[in-house]
Design an enzyme around this catalytic site. Structure first.
Site, short mmCIF file in Angstrom:
data_model
loop_
_atom_site.label_atom_id
_atom_site.label_comp_id
_atom_site.label_asym_id
_atom_site.label_seq_id
_atom_site.Cartn_x
_atom_site.Cartn_y
_atom_site.Cartn_z
N ILE A 44 71.26 -59.02 33.29
CA ILE A 44 70.60 -58.17 34.29
C ILE A 44 70.45 -56.76 33.73
CG2 ILE A 44 70.76 -57.24 36.62
CD1 ILE A 44 72.82 -59.56 37.12
N CYS A 45 69.26 -56.18 33.96
CA CYS A 45 69.07 -54.79 33.60
C CYS A 45 69.10 -53.98 34.89
CB CYS A 45 67.74 -54.60 32.87
SG CYS A 45 67.44 -52.90 32.43
N LEU A 46 70.26 -53.38 35.19
CA LEU A 46 70.38 -52.61 36.42
C LEU A 46 71.29 -51.42 36.09
CD1 LEU A 46 69.82 -52.36 39.46
CD2 LEU A 46 71.84 -53.74 39.87
#
Lengths: 199, 407
Positions: free
Chosen positions: A91-93
């Site tokens: 996840i890119c968060l």
């Protein structure tokens, strides 16, 4: 595991279980082992998105240094989203990376991920192919995301056109998920997907 | 020190509150809670942005980041001050030991509860005997008891030898019982049934006479099982066959319509109730099954309804229907059509009308739907009254014969 991390996870665990989101079946957390280092999260796909009706399972690993470092979270359910790798579920968060703050909790993380599903950030992508489709052909992106939700997350919308094309490739000896990934990457263009798979 | 009596009162009154005390212990009020460890503030400090943390918690955090964990505003060690007001408030808080239910009367600062719990004399004792897990082999005499599942599992893994011994002893007792109480009385019917399947003893000549009954029973039992099995098989065969027959019947009736060579006899059953329905609703019409002028010829059907102009009359029309071989036929359909209302007793009373097709009518064009919406025939074929007066109805059935000859 450091005492503070385990203590905190125990307290947070109670918080999530009591929260109203759990009552609404929007989020869920389960223990995977006794030591509170590994948990399994679940979020419901938000309404009015291609993910509606799906249930997405998350792998949550709590580091020794929690809550000074963020938990490591990854999608275990395959998902088609610009900020989530369609291959690994990474996840890119920002809050799971440099924007993490010690006052955040499992509950806020799960709710943030749910928000990410309703509002993608295609300019900060994790999966370049998905992000490109999102920017250039939003309708195709929604069809693909809804189809993945149906197949992997138990969503209600069956797309027989997608299923037919995948079956064609499966009949040629391609593994089903590989066929789906190739077709998804090429906007469901059977010829181009075939070309890519056999080149 | 309070007297014994007041002591017990106190215990009782606090019993009812047990859960709330526990909750208060595990989750402090928001203003006394550290956002980092989510526990009671220990050495509370206040930041310039107005948030409280345990001193150790916020210092550990500031070693990594230089922002407040709550609002992300810039924050350095210089922006943090001891919050002695909150420290005093917390130190004045008193919670009761969660073990109060079991008699611990200690009142503590919330910060000390954890440390106290480790040494509290009233810690949760071992489970009472009746709540412990029993060994799965308790039936055969293993008396061990356990606190939890893993402990039980460990015992089961380690004590296989002992359990086997217990089992074999129990088995020996069982077989002794069997012989002493008499085979028939002590074994259940099921066990007996199972006995019947045992192979016959090898030295059958040594059989004592009283075994004859058993032999007879065994033979009978075998026969019953065999017959039951056979019945089941027969049932299946019969079900399959009747399914087959009904499917044949269906195709047979279609066959008849296909090979009638344009001469079709429609048994319009239950005519009186049909008539009543048509009288109630003049739009109701009844159609015969489709039939063919030749095996690969035109497909036609008959329609009856009450004439829309005068509902004393029965109208009879013929419709052309769609077939899969329409391409191979000439359109429009042309030929001779005759409709006969058959009298069941006296053939001279039958009413017969013959007509020639008219190529300009839509009724004879190649059908685009299942059936041409336009039919061809007589709106006033016969008076309904006449049908009854002249006894055209037999067994509540009207007979209509159609002859169609393409030219």
């Amino acid at each position: 595991m450091a005492n503070i991390a385990a203590q905190r996870i125990k307290r947070e665990f109670k918080e999530v279980i009591k929260s109203e989101e759990v009552a609404k079946c929007a989020i869920k957390v389960e223990l995977v082992n006794d030591s509170y280092t590994e948990l399994k999260g679940e979020i419901a796909g938000p309404p009015d998105t291609p993910y509606e009706g799906g249930t997405f399972v998350l792998e949550i690993k709590v580091p020794e240094t929690y809550p000074f470092n963020p938990p490591k979270v990854r999608f275990m359910t395959k998902i088609w989203h610009p900020n989530i790798s369609s291959v690994t579920g990474a996840i890119c968060l920002d809050i799971l990376k440099d924007q993490w703050a010690a006052a955040m909790t499992l509950r806020t993380v799960l709710l943030s991920l749910q928000a990410l599903l309703s509002a993608a950030e295609p300019d900060d992508p994790q999966d370049a192919v998905v992000a490109k489709q999102y920017r250039e052909n939003l309708e195709m992106f929604q069809i693909t995301a809804r189809h993945w939700t149906n197949v992997y997350a138990g969503g209600p919308h069956v797309n027989s056109d997608c299923d037919d094309k995948i079956r064609r490739l499966v009949d040629m000896g391609i593994e089903e998920h590989q066929a789906r990934a190739a077709l998804s990457s090429y906007n469901w263009d059977l010829e181009r997907a075939t070309e890519q798979l056999f080149s | 020190m309070a007297s014994g009596e007041s002591n017990s009162n106190e215990i009782e009154s606090s019993l009812a509150q047990e859960s709330s005390i526990n909750d208060a212990y595990s989750a402090p009020e928001a203003r006394f809670e550290c956002p980092i460890c989510l526990a009671w503030l220990r050495d509370p400090v206040l930041t310039s942005c107005g948030h409280r943390f345990c001193r150790n918690c916020i210092y550990s955090w500031l070693e990594r980041e230089h922002a407040c964990p709550v609002d992300n505003l810039k924050l350095n060690k210089e922006d943090i001050f001891p919050d002695n007001f909150t420290r005093r408030e917390i130190s004045q808080q008193r919670t009761k030991c969660p073990n109060i239910v079991r008699g611990c009367l200690e009142e503590l600062s919330p910060l000390d509860v954890e440390a106290h719990l480790l040494v509290c004399k009233f810690r949760i004792p071992e489970l009472p005997d009746n709540e412990k897990l029993r060994c799965s082999f308790v039936e055969v005499g293993c008396e061990e008891k356990f606190e939890d599942e893993p402990e039980l599992q460990r015992h089961l893994d380690q004590q296989i030898q002992k359990h086997l011994t217990l089992l074999s002893q129990a088995y020996a007792k069982l077989s002794v019982n069997n012989t002493s109480a008499g085979a028939v009385a002590s074994t259940s019917a099921i066990a007996q049934q199972a006995n019947f399947w045992d192979p016959p003893p090898k030295n059958s000549s040594a059989n004592v006479p009283e075994d004859n009954v058993n032999t007879l029973l065994r033979n009978l039992y075998e026969k019953i099982v065999f017959l039951e099995q056979k019945t089941r098989e027969q049932d299946i065969i019969i079900a399959n066959m009747s399914e087959q027959i009904s499917s044949y019947n269906l195709s047979m009736s279609k066959l008849h319509q296909r090979y009638c060579d344009g001469c079709y006899l429609w048994h319009c059953a239950d005519f009186k109730s049909k008539l009543n329905i048509m009288r109630e609703n003049p739009h109701v019409m009844y159609y015969s099954p489709g039939f063919y002028t030749s095996p690969n010829g035109y497909k036609l059907c008959v329609r009856i309804n009450l004439s829309p102009k005068d509902n004393n009359y029965l109208a009879i029309h013929i419709h052309v229907m769609k077939t899969e071989h329409d391409l191979a036929l000439d359109w429009p359909f042309s030929g001779r059509l005759s409709i006969t209302l058959i009298h069941p007793m006296q053939s001279f009373k039958s009413i017969k009308e013959t007509m020639m097709t008219r190529p300009e009518l839509d009724a004879f064009k190649r059908p685009v739907q299942d059936m041409n919406p336009n039919g061809f025939g007589y709106k006033e074929f016969v008076l309904v009254e006449e049908i009854f007066e002249q006894d055209f109805i037999e067994n509540n059935q009207l007979l209509i014969k159609i002859q169609a000859q393409p030219v």
